[in-house]
Design a protein around this motif. Structure first.
Motif, mmCIF file in Angstrom:
data_model
loop_
_atom_site.group_PDB
_atom_site.id
_atom_site.type_symbol
_atom_site.label_atom_id
_atom_site.label_comp_id
_atom_site.label_asym_id
_atom_site.label_seq_id
_atom_site.Cartn_x
_atom_site.Cartn_y
_atom_site.Cartn_z
ATOM 1 N N ASP A 144 0.839 -1.201 0.000
ATOM 2 C CA ASP A 144 0.000 0.000 0.000
ATOM 3 C C ASP A 144 0.874 1.250 0.000
ATOM 4 N N GLY A 145 0.219 2.403 0.007
ATOM 5 C CA GLY A 145 0.926 3.669 -0.127
ATOM 6 C C GLY A 145 1.800 4.037 1.048
ATOM 7 N N SER A 146 1.629 3.384 2.177
ATOM 8 C CA SER A 146 2.447 3.736 3.346
ATOM 9 C C SER A 146 3.923 3.442 3.107
ATOM 10 N N GLY A 147 4.200 2.531 2.178
ATOM 11 C CA GLY A 147 5.591 2.175 1.899
ATOM 12 C C GLY A 147 6.274 3.099 0.914
ATOM 13 N N LEU A 148 5.520 4.013 0.313
ATOM 14 C CA LEU A 148 6.124 4.962 -0.627
ATOM 15 C C LEU A 148 6.676 6.150 0.163
ATOM 16 N N ALA A 149 7.651 5.838 0.992
ATOM 17 C CA ALA A 149 8.184 6.825 1.926
ATOM 18 C C ALA A 149 9.698 6.892 1.818
ATOM 19 N N VAL A 150 10.214 8.082 2.002
ATOM 20 C CA VAL A 150 11.656 8.310 2.082
ATOM 21 C C VAL A 150 12.003 8.538 3.549
ATOM 22 N N GLY A 156 22.025 9.535 4.837
ATOM 23 C CA GLY A 156 21.225 10.387 3.973
ATOM 24 C C GLY A 156 19.786 9.916 3.888
ATOM 25 N N ARG A 157 19.039 10.528 2.974
ATOM 26 C CA ARG A 157 17.624 10.194 2.801
ATOM 27 C C ARG A 157 17.487 9.044 1.801
ATOM 28 N N ARG A 172 7.755 6.304 -8.513
ATOM 29 C CA ARG A 172 9.086 6.923 -8.472
ATOM 30 C C ARG A 172 8.991 8.390 -8.086
ATOM 31 N N TYR A 173 7.988 9.079 -8.631
ATOM 32 C CA TYR A 173 7.848 10.505 -8.344
ATOM 33 C C TYR A 173 7.526 10.738 -6.871
ATOM 34 N N ALA A 174 6.778 9.809 -6.266
ATOM 35 C CA ALA A 174 6.465 9.946 -4.837
ATOM 36 C C ALA A 174 7.744 10.007 -4.008
ATOM 37 N N LEU A 175 8.749 9.208 -4.392
ATOM 38 C CA LEU A 175 10.019 9.239 -3.673
ATOM 39 C C LEU A 175 10.835 10.468 -4.047
ATOM 40 N N ILE A 182 19.676 8.702 -1.836
ATOM 41 C CA ILE A 182 20.166 7.396 -2.287
ATOM 42 C C ILE A 182 18.948 6.509 -2.501
ATOM 43 N N HIS A 183 18.813 5.999 -3.709
ATOM 44 C CA HIS A 183 17.676 5.149 -4.037
ATOM 45 C C HIS A 183 18.117 3.690 -4.018
#
Length: 347
Positions: A144-150, A156-157, A172-175, A182-183
């Motif tokens: 779900d959307g809760s995992g689209l978090a930095v 670093g972030r 991707r844009y959410a992050l 660092i991705h």
């Protein structure tokens, strides 16, 4: 704590043990020790590496996959557990950030999970792949959307996506909108052939350029013996070779070390964090290069649940429909609670 100007990153391309979660975990802990001995501040493991990626689901029809699917349930990781405690302890002992892909078991369901442990061993992110791909939908549930978090870490972030989530531009844009530095990218590897590796390289290099961040990507590896153990069919075995692209990419879209496309190894490169501003000075896609009054992203960042109970109550009231055709639970909810706009934080 002041963040380091140079971060040494490691990406592990190693084979899991297809017989035991415990044995695969031992390989994880050994790789953490090895990377730390070389001065790494971060190590990234492949997609659902513990206990193993469900390669069987790619070559077996559903009617024949039940035995292996059940075995995956038996070996899967719950969070928290002794397995996650062991990884946290290793991160803390060696002062290293760990990005680990797991098959997460939550009661009767499995999920494609990504765990980020900070250098003090704290679990700072637990997320689930939002949409499993093709054959994977027979294996995992949806995140779900809760995992689209930095999240902030000692280095670093950090943001993370798994495999073809990178083909979802809004994910991707959410992050990006949360200013990841660092991705973390994780793919299974040892699948589909060279075209998978080529597509993967394009994808992670493009994200680095578009986001203005570093990308550390890890893919898995299968030995010939493991491939034979998954399927004796030589024609199907071809589908379990190639597709490896363990790589570390700069915000300028460049490889910081030659990528690993075959065999086992740990790729290491130094990330000069000043390159982020160097890139974004020219093109900040969520800043001076954005046009939010024309185009913006809305995201529901709530964790989903099969039941929502009022405080101190475990009774589920029968649904009542209003005259407008909507149920009470939906109509009582403020519209602003249904859709939340991503809130950017200063990086």
């Amino acid at each position: 704590m002041e963040k380091k100007p140079i971060v040494r990153a490691a990406a592990a391309q190693i084979a899991p043990d297809l017989t035991s979660c415990e044995k695969t975990l031992a390989r994880v802990l050994e790789a953490i020790r090895e990377a730390a001995s070389k001065g790494a501040d971060l190590i990234v493991f492949p997609e659902t590496f513990v206990p193993w990626y469900p390669y069987f689901s790619f070559v077996l029809p559903p009617v024949l996959s039940g035995k292996e699917h059940l075995r995956l349930y038996e070996e899967a990781v719950t969070v928290p557990s002794a397995a996650t405690d062991a990884v946290a302890a290793a991160a803390r002992e060696h002062g290293i950030v760990v990005a680990l892909g797991i098959n997460e078991r939550d009661h009767g369901s499995l999920y494609n999970g990504q765990l980020l442990f900070d250098a003090d061993g704290t679990l700072i992110l637990k997320r689930r792949k939002i949409t499993p791909t093709f054959h994977e939908r027979m294996i995992w549930g949806q995140g779900d959307g809760s995992g689209l978090a930095v999240v902030d870490s000692r280095i670093g972030r950090l943001g993370a996506l798994a495999c073809w989530e990178h083909y979802n531009p809004l994910a991707r844009y959410a992050l990006m909108a949360q200013h990841e530095e660092i991705h973390i990218a994780q793919f299974p590897g040892s699948m589909v052939g060279p075209i998978f590796a080529e597509q993967m390289e394009v994808t992670i290099r493009h994200h680095a350029l578009e986001s203005g961040c570093f990308v550390v990507n890890a893919t898995g590896w299968l030995t010939d013996e493991q491939i034979v153990s998954i399927t004796p069919d030589q024609t199907l075995q071809k589908a379990l070779r190639g597709g490896c692209m363990t790589a570390i990419i700069s915000p300028e879209g460049r490889h910081l070390a030659p990528p690993l496309t075959e065999g086992e190894g740990i790729l290491i490169a130094d990330l000069d964090m000043s390159l982020i501003v160097k890139r974004k000075r020219m093109m900040d896609s969520v800043g001076h290069y954005a046009r939010p009054e024309l185009l913006h992203l809305a995201i529901d960042g709530r964790a989903t649940a099969p039941m929502i109970a009022s405080p101190n109550s475990f009774e589920i009231a029968p649904a009542r429909n209003n005259t407008d055709g909507h149920d009470d639970a939906s109509s009582d909810r403020n519209p602003d609670q249904r859709i939340a706009v991503v809130r950017s934080q200063a990086g």
